[in-house]
Motif scaffolding. Structure first.
Motif, PDB file in Angstrom:
ATOM      1  N   LEU A   1       6.182   4.511 -12.517  1.00 47.83           N
ATOM      2  CA  LEU A   1       7.245   4.983 -11.632  1.00 47.83           C
ATOM      3  C   LEU A   1       6.638   5.935 -10.604  1.00 47.83           C
ATOM      4  O   LEU A   1       6.118   6.994 -10.962  1.00 47.83           O
ATOM      5  CB  LEU A   1       8.337   5.698 -12.442  1.00 47.83           C
ATOM      6  N   SER A   2       6.677   5.552  -9.349  1.00 51.15           N
ATOM      7  CA  SER A   2       6.170   6.393  -8.255  1.00 51.15           C
ATOM      8  C   SER A   2       4.699   6.737  -8.448  1.00 51.15           C
ATOM      9  O   SER A   2       4.293   7.898  -8.318  1.00 51.15           O
ATOM     10  CB  SER A   2       7.001   7.682  -8.135  1.00 51.15           C
ATOM     11  N   GLY A   3       3.886   5.726  -8.750  1.00 53.96           N
ATOM     12  CA  GLY A   3       2.476   5.957  -9.016  1.00 53.96           C
ATOM     13  C   GLY A   3       1.561   5.283  -8.014  1.00 53.96           C
ATOM     14  O   GLY A   3       1.973   4.860  -6.932  1.00 53.96           O
ATOM     15  N   ARG A   4       0.297   5.197  -8.404  1.00 45.66           N
ATOM     16  CA  ARG A   4      -0.718   4.554  -7.574  1.00 45.66           C
ATOM     17  C   ARG A   4      -1.858   4.125  -8.482  1.00 45.66           C
ATOM     18  O   ARG A   4      -1.987   4.612  -9.608  1.00 45.66           O
ATOM     19  CB  ARG A   4      -1.232   5.494  -6.480  1.00 45.66           C
ATOM     20  N   LEU A   5      -2.707   3.235  -7.987  1.00 48.83           N
ATOM     21  CA  LEU A   5      -3.865   2.776  -8.738  1.00 48.83           C
ATOM     22  C   LEU A   5      -5.091   3.541  -8.264  1.00 48.83           C
ATOM     23  O   LEU A   5      -5.426   3.519  -7.081  1.00 48.83           O
ATOM     24  CB  LEU A   5      -4.063   1.271  -8.531  1.00 48.83           C
ATOM     25  N   ALA A   6      -5.747   4.244  -9.187  1.00 44.61           N
ATOM     26  CA  ALA A   6      -6.988   4.957  -8.894  1.00 44.61           C
ATOM     27  C   ALA A   6      -8.063   4.304  -9.750  1.00 44.61           C
ATOM     28  O   ALA A   6      -8.177   4.589 -10.936  1.00 44.61           O
ATOM     29  CB  ALA A   6      -6.853   6.435  -9.207  1.00 44.61           C
ATOM     30  N   GLU A   7      -8.857   3.454  -9.158  1.00 45.19           N
ATOM     31  CA  GLU A   7      -9.702   2.539  -9.923  1.00 45.19           C
ATOM     32  C   GLU A   7     -11.118   2.559  -9.390  1.00 45.19           C
ATOM     33  O   GLU A   7     -11.339   2.528  -8.182  1.00 45.19           O
ATOM     34  CB  GLU A   7      -9.108   1.125  -9.814  1.00 45.19           C
ATOM     35  N   ASP A   8     -12.098   2.626 -10.317  1.00 46.38           N
ATOM     36  CA  ASP A   8     -13.488   2.617  -9.883  1.00 46.38           C
ATOM     37  C   ASP A   8     -14.367   1.737 -10.769  1.00 46.38           C
ATOM     38  O   ASP A   8     -15.577   1.928 -10.843  1.00 46.38           O
ATOM     39  CB  ASP A   8     -14.056   4.034  -9.847  1.00 46.38           C
TER      40      ASP A   8
ATOM     41  N   GLY B   1       1.608  10.855 -14.233  1.00 46.56           N
ATOM     42  CA  GLY B   1       1.642  10.086 -15.473  1.00 46.56           C
ATOM     43  C   GLY B   1       1.587   8.593 -15.226  1.00 46.56           C
ATOM     44  O   GLY B   1       1.026   7.835 -16.026  1.00 46.56           O
ATOM     45  N   ALA B   2       2.152   8.138 -14.108  1.00 47.03           N
ATOM     46  CA  ALA B   2       2.093   6.710 -13.760  1.00 47.03           C
ATOM     47  C   ALA B   2       0.685   6.292 -13.364  1.00 47.03           C
ATOM     48  O   ALA B   2       0.262   5.160 -13.627  1.00 47.03           O
ATOM     49  CB  ALA B   2       3.069   6.420 -12.619  1.00 47.03           C
ATOM     50  N   ILE B   3      -0.046   7.196 -12.723  1.00 45.11           N
ATOM     51  CA  ILE B   3      -1.432   6.902 -12.366  1.00 45.11           C
ATOM     52  C   ILE B   3      -2.255   6.672 -13.636  1.00 45.11           C
ATOM     53  O   ILE B   3      -3.048   5.729 -13.727  1.00 45.11           O
ATOM     54  CB  ILE B   3      -2.023   8.051 -11.523  1.00 45.11           C
ATOM     55  N   VAL B   4      -2.040   7.535 -14.628  1.00 41.12           N
ATOM     56  CA  VAL B   4      -2.735   7.371 -15.908  1.00 41.12           C
ATOM     57  C   VAL B   4      -2.279   6.082 -16.602  1.00 41.12           C
ATOM     58  O   VAL B   4      -3.085   5.349 -17.179  1.00 41.12           O
ATOM     59  CB  VAL B   4      -2.500   8.595 -16.806  1.00 41.12           C
ATOM     60  N   ALA B   5      -0.982   5.789 -16.532  1.00 37.59           N
ATOM     61  CA  ALA B   5      -0.457   4.573 -17.164  1.00 37.59           C
ATOM     62  C   ALA B   5      -1.105   3.329 -16.568  1.00 37.59           C
ATOM     63  O   ALA B   5      -1.446   2.373 -17.293  1.00 37.59           O
ATOM     64  CB  ALA B   5       1.057   4.514 -17.005  1.00 37.59           C
ATOM     65  N   GLN B   6      -1.293   3.294 -15.247  1.00 32.85           N
ATOM     66  CA  GLN B   6      -1.940   2.134 -14.634  1.00 32.85           C
ATOM     67  C   GLN B   6      -3.390   2.010 -15.085  1.00 32.85           C
ATOM     68  O   GLN B   6      -3.892   0.904 -15.299  1.00 32.85           O
ATOM     69  CB  GLN B   6      -1.860   2.235 -13.108  1.00 32.85           C
TER      70      GLN B   6
ATOM     71  N   SER C   1       2.102   1.712  -4.215  1.00 34.32           N
ATOM     72  CA  SER C   1       2.491   0.801  -5.298  1.00 34.32           C
ATOM     73  C   SER C   1       2.318  -0.646  -4.868  1.00 34.32           C
ATOM     74  O   SER C   1       1.961  -1.510  -5.676  1.00 34.32           O
ATOM     75  CB  SER C   1       3.941   1.048  -5.739  1.00 34.32           C
ATOM     76  N   GLU C   2       2.576  -0.933  -3.614  1.00 35.82           N
ATOM     77  CA  GLU C   2       2.345  -2.294  -3.118  1.00 35.82           C
ATOM     78  C   GLU C   2       0.858  -2.641  -3.199  1.00 35.82           C
ATOM     79  O   GLU C   2       0.483  -3.751  -3.606  1.00 35.82           O
ATOM     80  CB  GLU C   2       2.868  -2.403  -1.684  1.00 35.82           C
ATOM     81  N   LYS C   3       0.011  -1.683  -2.849  1.00 38.30           N
ATOM     82  CA  LYS C   3      -1.430  -1.890  -2.968  1.00 38.30           C
ATOM     83  C   LYS C   3      -1.842  -2.028  -4.431  1.00 38.30           C
ATOM     84  O   LYS C   3      -2.679  -2.870  -4.788  1.00 38.30           O
ATOM     85  CB  LYS C   3      -2.168  -0.717  -2.315  1.00 38.30           C
ATOM     86  N   ALA C   4      -1.236  -1.211  -5.290  1.00 44.57           N
ATOM     87  CA  ALA C   4      -1.533  -1.284  -6.723  1.00 44.57           C
ATOM     88  C   ALA C   4      -1.154  -2.647  -7.287  1.00 44.57           C
ATOM     89  O   ALA C   4      -1.879  -3.207  -8.129  1.00 44.57           O
ATOM     90  CB  ALA C   4      -0.796  -0.181  -7.473  1.00 44.57           C
ATOM     91  N   ALA C   5      -0.029  -3.181  -6.848  1.00 47.30           N
ATOM     92  CA  ALA C   5       0.395  -4.497  -7.337  1.00 47.30           C
ATOM     93  C   ALA C   5      -0.675  -5.546  -7.043  1.00 47.30           C
ATOM     94  O   ALA C   5      -1.001  -6.376  -7.894  1.00 47.30           O
ATOM     95  CB  ALA C   5       1.725  -4.889  -6.695  1.00 47.30           C
ATOM     96  N   ARG C   6      -1.239  -5.493  -5.845  1.00 46.67           N
ATOM     97  CA  ARG C   6      -2.290  -6.461  -5.495  1.00 46.67           C
ATOM     98  C   ARG C   6      -3.531  -6.252  -6.362  1.00 46.67           C
ATOM     99  O   ARG C   6      -4.153  -7.215  -6.837  1.00 46.67           O
ATOM    100  CB  ARG C   6      -2.636  -6.341  -4.006  1.00 46.67           C
ATOM    101  N   GLY C   7      -3.903  -4.988  -6.578  1.00 46.52           N
ATOM    102  CA  GLY C   7      -5.077  -4.707  -7.384  1.00 46.52           C
ATOM    103  C   GLY C   7      -4.903  -5.106  -8.834  1.00 46.52           C
ATOM    104  O   GLY C   7      -5.822  -5.650  -9.463  1.00 46.52           O
ATOM    105  N   LEU C   8      -3.740  -4.848  -9.395  1.00 47.39           N
ATOM    106  CA  LEU C   8      -3.474  -5.222 -10.785  1.00 47.39           C
ATOM    107  C   LEU C   8      -3.410  -6.731 -10.951  1.00 47.39           C
ATOM    108  O   LEU C   8      -3.949  -7.286 -11.908  1.00 47.39           O
ATOM    109  CB  LEU C   8      -2.165  -4.572 -11.240  1.00 47.39           C
ATOM    110  N   GLU C   9      -2.750  -7.400 -10.022  1.00 44.10           N
ATOM    111  CA  GLU C   9      -2.657  -8.856 -10.098  1.00 44.10           C
ATOM    112  C   GLU C   9      -4.039  -9.501  -9.969  1.00 44.10           C
ATOM    113  O   GLU C   9      -4.330 -10.509 -10.629  1.00 44.10           O
ATOM    114  CB  GLU C   9      -1.728  -9.379  -9.004  1.00 44.10           C
TER     115      GLU C   9
END
Length: 249
Positions: free
Chosen positions: A169-176, A148-153, A204-212
């Motif tokens: 919460l406990s997710g990751r970024l899956a982005e294309d 659900g966190a993956i979808v939220a991102q 999540s650390e990687k996701a933070a960089r991608g989102l920022e």
């Protein structure tokens, strides 16, 4: 025991399937969306909903298993209706539970397309839920755990207009692909356990960089004793974030 901690223990018992990965098989075509098996709601304590908070559970769990988290958070969003949505598809790795997208035969290159499909389906459901409540499309907060966190991102970057806030919460970024208008300003909280063996905290650390990099205003918290789950410390992080970023009518 504090009520919020009791709620988390209940979630741990009922949502134990959130981290399961079904056996590998051939890649599957995404299933057609089906009506959610269940939608659980908590009305706003103030009497009138100024915004909608949507909670998305992990794979193999259900709205019922995630409902204790909604109860724990609802007092901190008194002007919101809190909704826990069942995964839009039956879990294909067991005889019970729900999922947002299949893990059968999933690969790293193929994951973003599945997440995009799930995010599009969830966003369409949200559009209907907001319209039913006569709320504008921007009056949305999304809180997701694990799948659900993956979808939220994904929603943080691709829903238009962007949500008021997103919690992963406990997710990751899956982005294309690029974010809406190639940028976003949505506030995003990422919370992850350093002992998570299902989705490592480094994602999540990687996701933070991608989102920022796409303009999101990110708050990252890695909790040293947490595994793959939600506990009282996680809830305190979410409460503080929501108090900081949401308007107070």
């Amino acid at each position: 025991m504090r009520p919020d901690l009791a709620a988390c223990l209940m979630f741990a018992l009922l949502g134990a399937g959130c981290g399961r990965t079904p056996p590998s098989s051939t890649e599957k075509t995404p299933m057609a969306p089906k009506p959610p098996a269940r939608v659980l709601t908590l009305p706003p304590a103030s009497g009138r909903a100024e915004y909608l908070v949507v909670l998305l559970h992990g794979v193999g769990a259900s709205a019922e298993s995630f409902f204790p988290i909604a109860r724990a958070l609802a007092p901190d969003v008194p002007h919101a209706e809190v909704v826990v949505l069942d995964g839009l598809h039956p879990f294909d790795g067991a005889t019970s539970g729900r999922q947002w997208f299949s893990l059968q035969g999933i690969t790293e290159p193929g994951r973003p397309a599945r997440v995009r499909q799930a995010g599009t389906e969830v966003s369409a459901w949200i559009d209907g839920a907001l319209a039913e409540r006569d709320l504008g499309p921007e009056r949305l907060v999304v809180v997701g755990f694990s799948q659900g966190a993956i979808v939220a991102q994904w929603l943080a970057l691709h829903r238009e207009p962007e949500p008021m806030a997103v919690v992963s919460l406990s997710g990751r970024l899956a982005e294309d692909g690029p974010a809406v208008a190639d940028t976003t300003s949505v506030p995003v909280l990422l919370v992850h356990g350093a002992r998570d063996a299902v989705i490592p905290a480094r994602l999540s650390e990687k996701a933070a960089r991608g989102l920022e990099a796409r303009g999101a205003r990110v708050r990252l918290r890695v909790l040293p004793t947490l595994a793959h789950g939600v506990d009282g410390e996680v809830l305190e992080e979410v409460r503080g974030f929501l108090r900081d970023v949401l308007p107070h009518p």
